[in-house]
Scaffold this active site. Structure first.
Site, short mmCIF file in Angstrom:
data_model
loop_
_atom_site.label_atom_id
_atom_site.label_comp_id
_atom_site.label_asym_id
_atom_site.label_seq_id
_atom_site.Cartn_x
_atom_site.Cartn_y
_atom_site.Cartn_z
N THR A 163 -13.61 -27.16 -8.55
CA THR A 163 -14.97 -26.90 -9.02
C THR A 163 -15.85 -28.12 -8.73
O THR A 163 -15.37 -29.24 -8.75
CB THR A 163 -14.89 -26.65 -10.54
OG1 THR A 163 -14.28 -25.39 -10.73
CG2 THR A 163 -16.25 -26.67 -11.20
N ARG A 191 -12.99 -12.20 -15.12
CA ARG A 191 -12.80 -13.44 -15.88
C ARG A 191 -13.94 -14.43 -15.58
O ARG A 191 -14.31 -14.62 -14.44
CB ARG A 191 -11.45 -14.06 -15.53
CG ARG A 191 -11.14 -15.38 -16.23
CD ARG A 191 -11.50 -16.58 -15.40
NE ARG A 191 -11.05 -17.84 -16.00
CZ ARG A 191 -11.46 -19.05 -15.62
NH1 ARG A 191 -12.33 -19.16 -14.62
NH2 ARG A 191 -11.02 -20.13 -16.19
N ASP A 194 -15.67 -21.76 -17.93
CA ASP A 194 -16.62 -22.58 -18.68
C ASP A 194 -17.86 -22.97 -17.86
O ASP A 194 -18.91 -23.26 -18.44
CB ASP A 194 -15.93 -23.86 -19.15
CG ASP A 194 -15.39 -24.67 -17.97
OD1 ASP A 194 -14.75 -24.08 -17.08
OD2 ASP A 194 -15.63 -25.89 -17.93
N1 ASP Z 1 -13.35 -24.90 -14.97
C1 ASP Z 1 -13.23 -23.97 -13.89
C2 ASP Z 1 -12.94 -22.59 -14.44
O1 ASP Z 1 -12.15 -22.49 -15.35
C3 ASP Z 1 -12.15 -24.33 -12.91
C4 ASP Z 1 -12.17 -25.75 -12.39
O2 ASP Z 1 -12.80 -26.62 -12.97
O3 ASP Z 1 -11.55 -26.02 -11.34
O4 ASP Z 1 -13.44 -21.64 -13.92
#
Ligand code: ASP
Length: 291
Positions: A163, A191, A194
């Site tokens: 991310t 889904r 956050d």
């Molecule tokens: N926080 C992100 C999510 O759960 C994934 C990530 O940070 O790589 O969608």
């Protein structure tokens, strides 16, 4: 007033040794793109978008090109931005294949809605002139390989794609935060993590701007971003607030990850409970990166 500042992350996790240098360098390149906007007197929101856009274009990261895929092998993107001094915020979730979801969030700041999801959100974006592309335009070989490992071979859905996010302070001391992601590899269709949820993976007010990465369900349940910002507002040292909350996400909510943070006077601050987190920063004095 403190100097302008821009800080980005390229995801927390265990980045393979072979791609660590490129992961960090990509963050520095993005920080410089955002920094160039600040150097010309641009706003913190414009700088965050410029930086995140560079990361979304880079196939190394889990946002835009190279994003993670759902269990069904489809693209479902999440992004958000928040402007600190106005409290304006925009999150989009479960979007179709748009190369730069952060630009959709930026455009949505002008609307009264704070969260839009799914097909209606994608249709709104198209009406606003954004181009939805065929999913294969954003799908890389590496993402497909990882999808096979996770969905067909049962490997752990390593979220270290990763991310991307940015926080910025402009020449007038105004803060902003933005985050963009494909979510977790092999996630259930529908889904949402956050990242697009204001107060969880993305948050900014006039005292603090924060962007998180990691196991999204734990960051959601802990209401991570808003809690860090409140701790800073009520006097906790920013670096300590960041560390304490990330340890709480790990120890109480059962999820690991990382985050970046700036305030009107301090930063860049970065902390992670994973093996590493690629990040890069820009100030008028120069730029650098670490992992
Ligand atoms: N926080 C992100 C999510 O759960 C994934 C990530 O940070 O790589 O969608």
């Amino acid at each position: 007033m403190a100097d302008p500042l821009l800080l980005v992350h390229g995801g927390a996790g265990d980045i393979p040794e072979a791609s660590r240098a490129a992961h960090a360098a990509g963050c520095q390149e993005a920080a410089e793109a955002g920094g160039a906007v600040l150097a010309e007197g641009g706003s913190s929101v414009a700088a965050v978008c410029a930086a995140v856009e560079v990361l979304e274009s880079n196939p190394l990261y889990n946002a835009g090109t190279g994003c993670a895929l759902t269990l069904a092998g489809r693209i479902s993107l999440d992004a958000a931005i928040m402007e600190g001094h106005t409290g304006q915020a925009a999150g989009l979730a479960a979007l179709d294949a748009f190369p730069h979801p952060i630009r959709l969030a930026e455009r949505m700041l002008a609307e009264s809605e704070v969260l839009m999801v799914g097909q209606p959100a994608s249709q709104w974006a198209e009406r606003m002139g954004f181009r939805r592309v065929p999913e294969n335009e954003l799908t890389t070989e590496a993402a497909l390989k990882q999808w096979h490992r996770v969905v067909e071979e049962g490997a752990s859905p390593n979220f270290a794609g990763g991310t991307v996010g940015a926080v910025a302070r402009d020449a007038e001391g105004r803060l902003a935060a933005g985050t963009s992601t494909g979510g977790t590899m092999g996630k259930k269709p529908g889904r949402v993590g956050d990242s697009p949820i204001i107060g969880c993976g993305t948050y900014a007010d006039n005292q603090c701007a924060v962007s998180a990465t990691g196991e999204g369900e734990a960051f959601l349940r802990s209401v991570f971003g808003a809690r860090v910002a409140d701790a800073v507002r009520y006097g906790e040292v920013p670096a300590e607030a960041l560390q304490r909350m990330l340890e709480r996400v790990r120890d109480f909510f059962g999820g690991i990850g990382g985050a970046i943070l700036i305030t009107p006077e301090s930063g860049p601050e970065a902390f992670w409970t994973t093996v590493g987190m690629s990040h890069g920063w820009w100030t008028p004095q120069g730029s650098d990166c670490a992992i």
